[in-house]
Design an enzyme around this catalytic site. Structure first.
Site, short mmCIF file in Angstrom:
data_model
loop_
_atom_site.label_atom_id
_atom_site.label_comp_id
_atom_site.label_asym_id
_atom_site.label_seq_id
_atom_site.Cartn_x
_atom_site.Cartn_y
_atom_site.Cartn_z
N HIS A 73 5.78 11.55 -0.30
CA HIS A 73 4.28 10.93 0.35
C HIS A 73 4.57 9.09 0.72
O HIS A 73 5.20 8.42 -0.19
CB HIS A 73 3.58 11.53 0.30
CG HIS A 73 3.38 12.83 1.00
ND1 HIS A 73 4.02 14.10 0.43
CD2 HIS A 73 3.49 13.71 1.95
CE1 HIS A 73 3.92 15.27 0.96
NE2 HIS A 73 3.48 14.95 1.49
N LYS B 79 -1.08 8.59 0.40
CA LYS B 79 -1.93 9.86 -0.05
C LYS B 79 -2.82 10.03 -1.16
O LYS B 79 -2.13 9.35 -1.71
CB LYS B 79 -0.45 11.03 -0.06
CG LYS B 79 -0.84 11.67 -0.21
CD LYS B 79 0.21 12.71 0.08
CE LYS B 79 -0.35 14.36 0.13
NZ LYS B 79 -0.86 14.68 0.98
P1 NAP Z 1 -5.78 8.26 7.32
O1 NAP Z 1 -4.60 7.52 8.19
O2 NAP Z 1 -6.34 7.54 5.85
O3 NAP Z 1 -7.01 8.77 8.20
C1 NAP Z 1 -8.11 8.85 7.19
C2 NAP Z 1 -9.49 9.26 8.35
O4 NAP Z 1 -10.74 9.51 7.18
C3 NAP Z 1 -9.51 8.05 8.78
O5 NAP Z 1 -9.79 8.10 9.75
C4 NAP Z 1 -10.84 7.36 7.92
O6 NAP Z 1 -12.22 6.21 7.94
C5 NAP Z 1 -11.68 8.79 7.88
N1 NAP Z 1 -12.39 8.87 5.87
C6 NAP Z 1 -12.23 8.51 5.28
N2 NAP Z 1 -12.66 8.27 4.11
C7 NAP Z 1 -14.15 9.48 5.18
C8 NAP Z 1 -15.05 9.58 4.80
N3 NAP Z 1 -15.70 9.48 3.42
N4 NAP Z 1 -16.01 10.13 5.45
C9 NAP Z 1 -15.46 10.17 6.66
N5 NAP Z 1 -14.46 9.95 7.43
C10 NAP Z 1 -13.47 9.04 6.22
O7 NAP Z 1 -5.19 9.26 6.84
P2 NAP Z 1 -4.07 10.63 7.26
O8 NAP Z 1 -2.59 10.16 6.88
O9 NAP Z 1 -4.28 10.56 8.98
O10 NAP Z 1 -4.14 11.70 6.91
C11 NAP Z 1 -5.59 12.60 7.36
C12 NAP Z 1 -5.43 14.17 6.88
O11 NAP Z 1 -4.74 14.65 7.04
C13 NAP Z 1 -4.86 13.88 4.45
O12 NAP Z 1 -5.94 14.51 4.00
C14 NAP Z 1 -3.84 13.74 4.87
O13 NAP Z 1 -3.17 14.42 3.10
C15 NAP Z 1 -3.89 14.58 6.39
N6 NAP Z 1 -2.41 15.63 6.25
C16 NAP Z 1 -2.35 16.45 6.41
C17 NAP Z 1 -0.88 16.64 7.37
C18 NAP Z 1 -0.87 18.62 7.87
O14 NAP Z 1 -0.13 18.57 8.19
N7 NAP Z 1 -2.01 19.24 7.15
C19 NAP Z 1 0.33 16.20 7.38
C20 NAP Z 1 -0.13 14.72 7.27
C21 NAP Z 1 -1.76 14.37 6.91
P3 NAP Z 1 -12.23 5.24 7.52
O15 NAP Z 1 -10.94 4.34 8.01
O16 NAP Z 1 -13.42 5.11 8.04
O17 NAP Z 1 -11.70 5.40 5.93
#
Ligand code: NAP
Length: 264
Positions: free
Chosen positions: A154, A158
């Site tokens: 990844h 992550k």
């Molecule tokens: P990302 O780009 O880091 O986005 C995370 C989001 O969560 C950002 O908007 C961030 O805002 C917010 N956040 C972080 N800490 C927070 C807090 N304490 N309170 C409120 N909001 C908060 O990550 P991503 O790649 O989009 O992934 C998001 C999630 O989806 C992860 O858990 C990842 O492992 C998962 N994921 C799942 C799949 C699936 O198919 N199920 C696929 C890919 C990823 P800030 O900028 O303010 O920190």
């Protein structure tokens, strides 16, 4: 029928993609977003998001109480995602959760809450349909091969390791595979962690590098042959079909499903 949706994490990589997907679906309507940095604004005020007059809340409780919605999508981080999911169920809203890294205790608690509330809830560590097939094929192969190593790769932003997909794959394999502690009985790691994480005798290796999105290879071995089952998500669009499917499906469910394979 229009499905009204609240989404948490709209500025994130998955969140941005999901806001665009919801906006393009004629049966879906984004009715609010939850974002810790943009409370009081509208979606149109957030860079990279479509020009929508949709309110943004900083506080999830306030949002769920103020806005009527059918489905809640969470794409944030595990601690917050768990809290949001619980709160959504308590407010009669069906969660579709992509956030990974929930503990077994948290999953069990959410499953009980969904059941007692008679509400659907889908938590899927991987929404890419190809990845779900990779897991299913691995489970089939495990019946014939008891030696297997999982290598998941990844991007380096992550937070959780191993990935939710790798853990889920190992769980599915465990259901078909006869228990075996793999490797040489006397093997020793000269550098700690060289053999990866161990789960039920299998080994899981996590690679984190910039440039990667989400990739996994499951390698089976038996005398004279190996079998590799591999899936690559090349960008985050790959997860949107699974989220779309889940939003539609969760409306007719009355309990929690963990993993997209349970609704395919
Ligand atoms: P990302 O780009 O880091 O986005 C995370 C989001 O969560 C950002 O908007 C961030 O805002 C917010 N956040 C972080 N800490 C927070 C807090 N304490 N309170 C409120 N909001 C908060 O990550 P991503 O790649 O989009 O992934 C998001 C999630 O989806 C992860 O858990 C990842 O492992 C998962 N994921 C799942 C799949 C699936 O198919 N199920 C696929 C890919 C990823 P800030 O900028 O303010 O920190």
């Amino acid at each position: 029928m229009t499905i009204n949706i609240i989404l948490a994490g709209p500025r994130g990589r998955m969140g941005q993609e999901a806001v665009n997907m919801v906006n393009q679906e004629s049966d879906f309507k984004l009715v609010a977003c939850i974002d810790r940095k943009n409370g009081g604004k509208e979606v149109k005020d957030i860079a990279g998001l479509p020009p929508l007059h949709v309110p943004v809340y900083e506080n999830a409780k306030e949002c769920f109480e103020a806005v009527k919605a059918d489905v809640f999508i969470d794409l944030t981080v595990p601690e917050v995602g768990y809290y949001h999911t619980k709160l959504a169920l308590e407010n009669n809203i069906r969660p579709v959760v992509g956030t990974t890294g929930f503990t077994d205790e948290q999953l069990n608690e959410l499953a009980e809450l969904a059941k007692s509330s008679n509400l659907g809830c889908i938590i899927a560590p991987n929404f890419a349909v190809g990845a779900v097939l990779m897991m299913k094929f691995s489970q089939m192969a495990a019946k014939y091969f008891s030696d297997v190593e999982i290598i998941e790769k990844h991007h380096d932003r992550k937070l959780d390791a191993p990935s939710g997909t790798a853990k889920k794959t190992a769980e599915l394999i465990r259901q078909s595979r006869e228990y075996k502690k793999q490797g040489h009985p006397d093997e020793e790691e000269t550098i700690r962690g060289a053999r990866g994480a161990e789960m039920d005798g299998m080994h899981i290796h996590s690679v984190r590098l910039p440039g990667l999105v989400a990739h996994q290879e499951v390698i089976f071995g038996s005398p004279g042959q190996t079998l590799s089952i591999k899936h690559d998500s090349l960008n985050r669009e790959s997860f949107m079909d699974g989220i779309k499917l889940s939003v539609n499906h969760v409306m007719d469910m009355k309990e929690l499903a963990y993993g997209l394979e349970n609704i395919l």
